[in-house]
Design a protein around this motif. Structure first.
Motif, short mmCIF file in Angstrom:
data_model
loop_
_atom_site.label_atom_id
_atom_site.label_comp_id
_atom_site.label_asym_id
_atom_site.label_seq_id
_atom_site.Cartn_x
_atom_site.Cartn_y
_atom_site.Cartn_z
N SER A 142 -18.79 15.05 -80.13
CA SER A 142 -19.11 16.32 -79.47
C SER A 142 -19.72 16.02 -78.11
N VAL A 143 -19.79 17.09 -77.30
CA VAL A 143 -20.40 16.96 -75.96
C VAL A 143 -21.44 18.06 -75.83
N VAL A 144 -22.65 17.67 -75.43
CA VAL A 144 -23.70 18.67 -75.22
C VAL A 144 -23.75 19.00 -73.73
N ALA A 145 -23.52 20.28 -73.42
CA ALA A 145 -23.54 20.73 -72.02
C ALA A 145 -24.82 21.52 -71.78
N THR A 146 -25.53 21.14 -70.72
CA THR A 146 -26.70 21.95 -70.34
C THR A 146 -26.50 22.41 -68.90
N VAL A 147 -26.90 23.64 -68.66
CA VAL A 147 -26.78 24.19 -67.31
C VAL A 147 -27.90 25.22 -67.12
N THR A 148 -28.43 25.27 -65.91
CA THR A 148 -29.49 26.24 -65.62
C THR A 148 -28.90 27.40 -64.85
N VAL A 149 -29.20 28.61 -65.32
CA VAL A 149 -28.76 29.83 -64.60
C VAL A 149 -30.02 30.54 -64.11
N ARG A 150 -30.01 30.87 -62.84
CA ARG A 150 -31.20 31.49 -62.22
C ARG A 150 -30.82 32.84 -61.60
N ASN A 151 -31.66 33.84 -61.80
CA ASN A 151 -31.47 35.13 -61.16
C ASN A 151 -32.07 35.04 -59.75
N THR A 152 -31.20 35.00 -58.76
CA THR A 152 -31.68 34.82 -57.38
C THR A 152 -31.71 36.15 -56.62
N GLY A 153 -31.57 37.24 -57.36
CA GLY A 153 -31.57 38.55 -56.68
C GLY A 153 -32.89 39.27 -56.89
N ASP A 181 -4.74 24.83 -67.45
CA ASP A 181 -5.68 24.40 -66.40
C ASP A 181 -7.12 24.50 -66.89
N LYS A 182 -7.37 25.44 -67.78
CA LYS A 182 -8.71 25.55 -68.39
C LYS A 182 -8.61 26.39 -69.65
N GLU A 183 -9.54 26.13 -70.55
CA GLU A 183 -9.62 26.90 -71.80
C GLU A 183 -11.09 27.20 -72.09
N LEU A 184 -11.37 28.46 -72.41
CA LEU A 184 -12.75 28.85 -72.74
C LEU A 184 -13.16 28.21 -74.05
N LYS A 185 -14.31 27.46 -74.00
CA LYS A 185 -14.75 26.81 -75.24
C LYS A 185 -16.25 27.03 -75.50
N GLY A 186 -16.86 27.84 -74.66
CA GLY A 186 -18.28 28.15 -74.89
C GLY A 186 -18.69 29.26 -73.93
N PHE A 187 -19.68 30.06 -74.34
CA PHE A 187 -20.28 31.03 -73.41
C PHE A 187 -21.62 31.47 -73.96
N GLN A 188 -22.46 31.97 -73.08
CA GLN A 188 -23.75 32.53 -73.51
C GLN A 188 -24.18 33.58 -72.51
N LYS A 189 -24.65 34.72 -73.03
CA LYS A 189 -25.14 35.79 -72.18
C LYS A 189 -26.65 35.64 -72.07
N ASP A 229 -32.43 27.52 -69.12
CA ASP A 229 -31.59 26.35 -69.39
C ASP A 229 -30.74 26.66 -70.60
N ILE A 230 -29.44 26.69 -70.40
CA ILE A 230 -28.53 26.98 -71.51
C ILE A 230 -28.02 25.66 -72.07
N ILE A 231 -28.09 25.50 -73.36
CA ILE A 231 -27.61 24.28 -74.02
C ILE A 231 -26.51 24.66 -75.01
N LEU A 232 -25.31 24.18 -74.79
CA LEU A 232 -24.21 24.48 -75.70
C LEU A 232 -23.57 23.19 -76.16
N THR A 233 -23.28 23.09 -77.43
CA THR A 233 -22.59 21.91 -77.95
C THR A 233 -21.10 22.20 -78.10
N LEU A 234 -20.29 21.41 -77.43
CA LEU A 234 -18.83 21.52 -77.56
C LEU A 234 -18.40 20.53 -78.63
N SER A 235 -17.92 21.03 -79.77
CA SER A 235 -17.48 20.09 -80.81
C SER A 235 -16.20 19.42 -80.34
#
Ligand code: GLC
Length: 725
Positions: free
Chosen positions: A627-638, A661-669, A679-685
């Motif tokens: 699996s691959v663990v993806a972390t990304v930070t989303v910031r409200n800059t408005g 070209d791409k396939e959706l494999k994770g999302f978080q609201k 900080d969003i942490i999603l595990t891609l199996s």
């Protein structure tokens, strides 16, 4: 120091206790459901078994009163409990059956919020329970393959991963109320044209990667209790009794232990239904006069004689009855236990309908930040379009809901305005089958827009509010759209109104994309509202005047024109001689547009906000089991709170087969205050990186480089990282 006599006593006690537990009579030990079913089955006559596997009325199957087994009661539909259906398909219009009309499937999915999927299912389950329904015939999850499908509104998306995430929570929400959900229509019922006869042809990889995953998730993660066999054929055999799809894939591979219910009238053969997986036959049209003789169904009296003559083994019938009894026990229809009473038309249900609608509406365009309007500076508002003043809930065919009430866009907008504001409503177009542009209505609308300091035009597809099938124009069961153009001369209206007032806000209602090439470039602000349910007008008004920050995202690609859509560019639609070839294969929706570099009008996953979001610091690390663990930070800059759906897409940089070209494999609201970040942490199996190898007939991970992309839509990729697997 323990005396020897006490030790002896302890040993005797332990021996007796052990002996008792092994020999206690069955009624003392709680029997498992399977043991209870064994017992009931052993007492049933063949006739009693057969009465349970076919309809006893339009929406029930036969009872066995002698053994305390009631009729199994079902009802449509996917976004609200339909009006009462009597034994002769006579529907009751009485207000006691007016229900909570939730946003339709495509609107629920546009929230990209699985928690709301559960909320949605809970409301639907509680209302079904209250109305005495044991099975609610939803969710509908067929892939949105063509923009023309009349039932796109009822379904969720073009993407199997998004469908899977939403459908699992919906099913759990329903079934936690002791009501069986019924995932439908299994499978590849992606058009209404020739739905009863067309055979869908697709390769195995397309089946496994696109059309099956939603159903597999419903079974394996959602634990769905029933599933509805589709009308159409698949590779030449009717889906509702299909040796490969039902016996092999669904019941053997996926381990589905619930009941397969035919669509209404989808059974065409007694022997095929018996041998290839139909457990319950509904809706067959063998009407003998005004009252159907249900024993004449394919799975009726004929079955009794086939068993008695030895042609069919009784064990085949036993398995079908076992599956029905299993779900009856699980939902406490039999076997005792508190089923609860459900609830109906409660403020909580209406609040849920509102919450879902609020998160469903998609802001497609907002040039120059025209929106939100400042209501304190508005003195004269023009509200234009028949859809502004139209109730939609009762339309669409079997998914119709007689709503307790329905707040129209006109009402929702008016609610936002101060007392002294002048509101002018202009219908703009006539809603009638094949109606053309109406010059007088257009002139009246343009005049209203010209004079207004706020002009809002509500257009789009429609449902009829009546029950008559031929009044359902465009978004409806049993009929596909003739094209992607707005009906009733709306293009002419929109152009005239934009000319009169270039700041007119365009709101599109409906189950999917429209061809807006005639006016899109002239419109500064466009909203896609789907069919947002009984509370739908409220969020439309709140978004336009800034009380609500939109957070919906498209669940299907909006092509510029129909011929750009893969089902029409490289696939077949609606097929010929009752066969339709899905030549586009896995290149459905954004998979096609992004791989073949075709520019859409608005892309999959697109939806704007009144604030802005920054994506930072995408990191990929290897986890367990490839699996691959993806972390990304989303910031409200408005400057205002808002919600963002961070989407994760995967690309195989080099592969032995063509991959998208791409396939959706994770999302978080994520919901963020101004300046706040998460900080969003999603595990891609490992499954997120595999493709289905149809030679090996298994999922395969080809080692090599993969890209993981974090984006705000499929075409708004903010960060990309590579990883070697
Ligand atoms: C319809 C629909 C199905 C519905 C059933 C009962 O034809 O295809 O979705 O649940 O019949 O009305």
């Amino acid at each position: 120091m323990i005396r020897k006599s006490s030790v002896r006593l302890i040993i005797v006690y332990v021996l007796l206790a052990t002996l008792f537990s092994c020999t206690s009579s069955p009624e003392k030990k709680s029997l498992s459901i399977e043991q209870k079913i064994d017992s009931v089955l052993s007492q049933m006559t063949l006739e009693e078994k057969v009465t349970m596997i076919h309809a006893s009325s339009s929406f029930t199957t036969g009872a066995v009163p002698r053994l305390g087994i009631p009729e199994w009661t079902m009802s449509d539909g996917p976004h609200g409990v339909r009006k009462e259906h009597g034994r002769g398909w006579v529907g009751s219009e009485s207000p006691e059956y007016f229900a909570t009309y939730l946003p339709v499937g495509v609107s629920l999915a546009s929230t990209w919020n699985p928690e709301l999927g559960y909320t949605f299912g809970k409301v639907l389950g509680e209302e079904a329970r209250y109305r005495g329904k044991d099975v609610i015939l939803g969710p509908g999850i067929n892939i949105l393959r063509t923009p023309l499908n009349g039932r796109n509104f009822e379904y969720l998306s073009e993407d199997p991963y998004l469908i899977s995430k939403m459908v699992v929570e919906y099913i759990k929400g329903v079934q936690d109320q002791h009501v069986a959900a019924c995932v439908k229509h299994y499978l590849a019922n992606n058009q209404e044209t020739d739905r009863n006869t067309v055979s869908v042809e697709m390769n195995e990889r397309t089946l496994r990667e696109i059309y099956l995953p939603g159903f597999a998730a419903a079974v394996k993660e959602g634990g769905v209790y029933t599933l509805m066999g589709a009308y159409n054929k698949f590779r030449g055999q009717y889906c509702t009794h299909h040796e490969y799809l039902i016996n092999k894939v669904l019941k053997e591979e996926l381990g589905f232990d619930g009941a397969v219910i035919s669509d209404w009238g989808a059974v065409h053969s007694t022997l095929e239904a018996l041998k290839f997986g139909t457990d319950v036959e509904m809706g067959t049209d063998l009407s003998q006069g005004e009252v159907k003789n249900y024993d004449k169904f394919f799975m009726g009296d004929t079955v009794i004689s086939l068993v008695k003559s030895g042609v069919i083994k009784e064990s085949l019938i036993n398995d079908k009855v076992r599956r029905i009894l299993r779900i009856m026990y699980r939902t406490k229809v039999i076997g005792g236990g508190d089923r609860g009473t459900g609830s109906f038309n409660t403020p909580e249900h209406q609040a849920a309908a509102l919450k879902i609608a609020e998160e469903a509406i998609v802001l497609l365009k907002n040039e120059g930040s025209l929106l939100p309007l400042n209501k304190s500076s508005v003195k004269n508002v023009a509200i234009i379009g028949a859809n502004a003043n139209r109730k939609q809930g009762g339309g669409g065919g079997s998914s119709q809901v007689n709503a307790k009430y329905e707040i129209t866009p006109l009402q929702g907008i008016e609610k936002m305005l101060f007392e002294n504001v002048q509101v002018t409503y202009a219908e703009g177009y006539e809603v009638a089958r094949d109606a053309k542009a109406n010059a007088n209505k257009i002139k009246e609308a343009a005049e209203a827009a010209r004079k207004a300091d706020a002009s809002i035009l509500v257009c789009g597809w429609i449902h009829g509010y009546t029950d008559s099938w031929n009044d359902n124009a465009y978004d409806a069961e049993s009929v596909d759209k003739p094209n992607m153009f707005l009906p009733f001369g709306q293009d002419e209206l929109i152009n005239a109104v934009l000319k009169a007032n270039p700041n007119t806000i365009i709101v599109i209602m409906g189950g999917g994309p429209v061809d807006m090439t005639k006016w899109e470039s002239k419109a500064k602000a466009i909203l896609f509202a789907g069919y947002p349910g009984m509370e739908g007008g409220t969020p439309i008004g709140k978004i336009i005047f800034g009380e609500l920050n939109p957070s919906g995202k498209l669940t299907m690609t909006f092509p510029k024109r129909l011929e750009d859509s893969p089902a029409h560019a490289i696939g077949e639609y609606p097929g010929k001689d009752n066969v339709v070839y899905y030549n586009e294969g896995i290149m459905v929706g954004y998979r096609y547009f992004d791989t073949k570099k075709v520019q859409p009008q608005f892309p999959f996953g697109h939806g704007l906000s009144y604030t802005t979001f920054l994506y930072e610091n995408l990191q990929l690390t290897k986890g367990d089991n490839q699996s691959v663990v993806a972390t990304v930070t989303v910031r409200n800059t408005g400057s205002r709170a808002g919600a963002e759906v961070m989407q994760l897409y995967v690309k195989d940089i080099e592969s032995s087969v063509e991959r998208p070209d791409k396939e959706l494999k994770g999302f978080q609201k994520v919901f963020l205050q101004p300046g706040e970040s998460k900080d969003i942490i999603l595990t891609l199996s490992v499954d997120a990186f595999r493709f289905f190898d149809e030679k090996k007939m298994e999922w395969v991970l080809e080692p090599g480089k993969f890209q993981v992309m974090a984006g705000s839509s499929s075409r708004d990729i903010r960060l990309t990282k590579e990883i070697d697997l």
